[in-house]
Each structure stands twice: as structure tokens, then as C-alpha cells.
Enzyme design. Structure first.
Site, PDB file in Angstrom:
ATOM      1  N   GLY A  46     113.721  29.141 139.598  1.00  0.00           N
ATOM      2  CA  GLY A  46     113.376  30.288 140.433  1.00  0.00           C
ATOM      3  C   GLY A  46     112.162  31.002 139.879  1.00  0.00           C
ATOM      4  N   GLN A  51     106.484  38.117 138.650  1.00  0.00           N
ATOM      5  CA  GLN A  51     106.228  37.343 137.434  1.00  0.00           C
ATOM      6  C   GLN A  51     104.803  36.787 137.400  1.00  0.00           C
ATOM      7  OE1 GLN A  51     110.087  34.988 137.975  1.00  0.00           O
ATOM      8  NE2 GLN A  51     109.896  35.028 135.758  1.00  0.00           N
ATOM      9  N   CYS A  94     114.783  32.547 131.767  1.00  0.00           N
ATOM     10  CA  CYS A  94     113.808  33.176 132.664  1.00  0.00           C
ATOM     11  C   CYS A  94     112.429  32.744 132.200  1.00  0.00           C
ATOM     12  CB  CYS A  94     113.942  34.697 132.583  1.00  0.00           C
ATOM     13  SG  CYS A  94     112.715  35.579 133.582  1.00  0.00           S
ATOM     14  N   LEU A  95     111.573  32.367 133.145  1.00  0.00           N
ATOM     15  CA  LEU A  95     110.238  31.891 132.766  1.00  0.00           C
ATOM     16  C   LEU A  95     109.425  32.999 132.093  1.00  0.00           C
ATOM     17  CD1 LEU A  95     109.416  29.655 135.868  1.00  0.00           C
ATOM     18  CD2 LEU A  95     110.166  28.935 133.586  1.00  0.00           C
ATOM     19  N   HIS A 136     119.464  36.963 139.860  1.00  0.00           N
ATOM     20  CA  HIS A 136     118.449  37.027 138.812  1.00  0.00           C
ATOM     21  C   HIS A 136     117.070  37.308 139.418  1.00  0.00           C
ATOM     22  CE1 HIS A 136     116.517  35.583 134.938  1.00  0.00           C
ATOM     23  NE2 HIS A 136     115.506  35.538 135.788  1.00  0.00           N
ATOM     24  N   GLU A 137     116.710  36.542 140.436  1.00  0.00           N
ATOM     25  CA  GLU A 137     115.370  36.706 141.043  1.00  0.00           C
ATOM     26  C   GLU A 137     115.258  38.049 141.760  1.00  0.00           C
ATOM     27  OE1 GLU A 137     113.179  34.796 140.006  1.00  0.00           O
ATOM     28  OE2 GLU A 137     114.516  33.254 139.243  1.00  0.00           O
ATOM     29  N   HIS A 140     114.184  40.883 139.639  1.00  0.00           N
ATOM     30  CA  HIS A 140     112.738  40.953 139.350  1.00  0.00           C
ATOM     31  C   HIS A 140     112.017  41.860 140.355  1.00  0.00           C
ATOM     32  CE1 HIS A 140     111.996  38.183 136.050  1.00  0.00           C
ATOM     33  NE2 HIS A 140     112.731  37.250 136.617  1.00  0.00           N
TER      34      HIS A 140
END
Ligand code: NI
Length: 173
Positions: A46, A51, A94-95, A136-137, A140
Site C-alpha cells: 500500500g 508519503q 510501512c514504506l 493503515h493507509e 496516512h
């Protein structure tokens, strides 16, 4: 399409809440394509627009990346999660937190309403990895990060680890 740099914690831009998408035109389409290419290259399941430093209410998910199935890209613009049920613990990454994986508690099942990449409204019920990725996304988009779900002790450890790495990176450049 282009791979774009992913912001890493503690970059303050990750804390900027996203603005609603109003224009689903070519610029938006290009952003979705760039996000997909960036996510697959990482690789990740994701990626949220903030981000990449784009403060918009947009994220993409492809849980097939994790399950090594055929690609299944889903685009969520202006998402709203509702009907959260149950509780599940999952080790998330997480990236924007390279190398970090931590247990986070999420709802087990959720419903989401959102718009797809063409602005069409849809509703979806999700469980398992998709439900976790959605929560999670979606965080953000509100400037909320996985570190916010950790205990104070773990939060400090992750913060110290990534702050040090960011400082070393700045020196290396
Ligand atoms: Ni993330």
C-alpha cells in the site's frame, strides 16, 4: 510513469492531512500511475499520497504483492472507513519506516466507501490483510503513522532508530 522518492519518518510532511480530491483529470491519473510504480518497485502492499509529499486523500493497495498472486490494484480516493468490527493484531510495516515491523492492533473487519480512479463511488467490505491495509493507509491521510499505535517505549526506540538513520543519510549526501 515514474518512481518517486518516498518520504521517510520523521519527515514532517507525513503529518500533513490530505485534502479531498476534486479533480480526477490527467494530473490525478499521472499521480495514481506514479504511486503504483513506486509501490511495486519498493515493493509494498500500500502507498498513500502523503508519503510522496502529495497532501491528498488518496491511497492505493495491492495485497496480491504480499501473496504473490496476480496484481490487483485498488485505488481509494476520498475514502471513509466505517463499521469497524473486532480486533486483530498484525505485524505491520510501512514504506516510510524502512526496516521497521511492529505489532499494531486494528479492527478485524471494516467497510469503506470511496471513489475509484475515475471518480466512481463504491463501497467495499474488507477483512484480513485488506482490512488492515485500509486502516493503515487511511491513517496516512490524517497525518497519522504506525508509530502512533505503539507503546511509548517502542515509539521512542523507533523514533531514535529512524532519526539517527536520517541524520546519517543527510551526512552521506
Ligand atoms: Ni504506511
Amino acid at each position: 510513469m515514474a518512481i518517486r522518492p518516498i518520504l521517510h519518518y520523521p519527515d514532517k510532511r507525513l503529518r500533513t492531512p490530505g485534502k479531498p480530491i476534486e479533480d480526477f483529470g490527467p494530473e490525478f491519473q499521472k499521480l495514481v500511475d506514479d504511486m503504483a510504480e513506486t509501490m511495486y518497485a519498493a515493493p509494498g502492499v500500500g502507498l498513500a499520497a502523503p508519503q510522496l509529499g502529495e497532501s491528498l486523500r488518496l491511497f492505493i493497495i495491492d495485497i496480491a504483492t504480499e501473496e504473490e498472486a496476480a496484481s490487483d490494484l485498488r485505488v481509494f480516493a476520498n475514502p471513509e472507513i466505517f463499521e469497524l468490527e473486532g480486533e486483530v493484531l498484525y505485524e505491520e510495516g510501512c514504506l516510510s519506516f524502512p526496516g521497521i515491523r511492529e505489532d499494531v492492533v486494528r479492527a478485524e473487519r471494516v467497510r469503506v466507501r470511496a471513489q475509484d480512479r475515475h471518480g466512481e463511488r463504491f463501497e467495499l467490505q474488507a477483512d484480513e490483510l485488506l482490512a488492515i491495509a485500509l486502516q493503515h493507509e487511511n491513517d496516512h491521510l490524517d497525518g497519522k503513522l504506525m508509530i502512533d499505535h505503539l507503546s511509548l517505549l517502542k515509539r521512542r526506540l523507533v523514533h531514535r532508530n529512524l532519526t539517527r538513520r536520517a541524520a546519517e543519510g543527510a551526512v552521506a549526501e
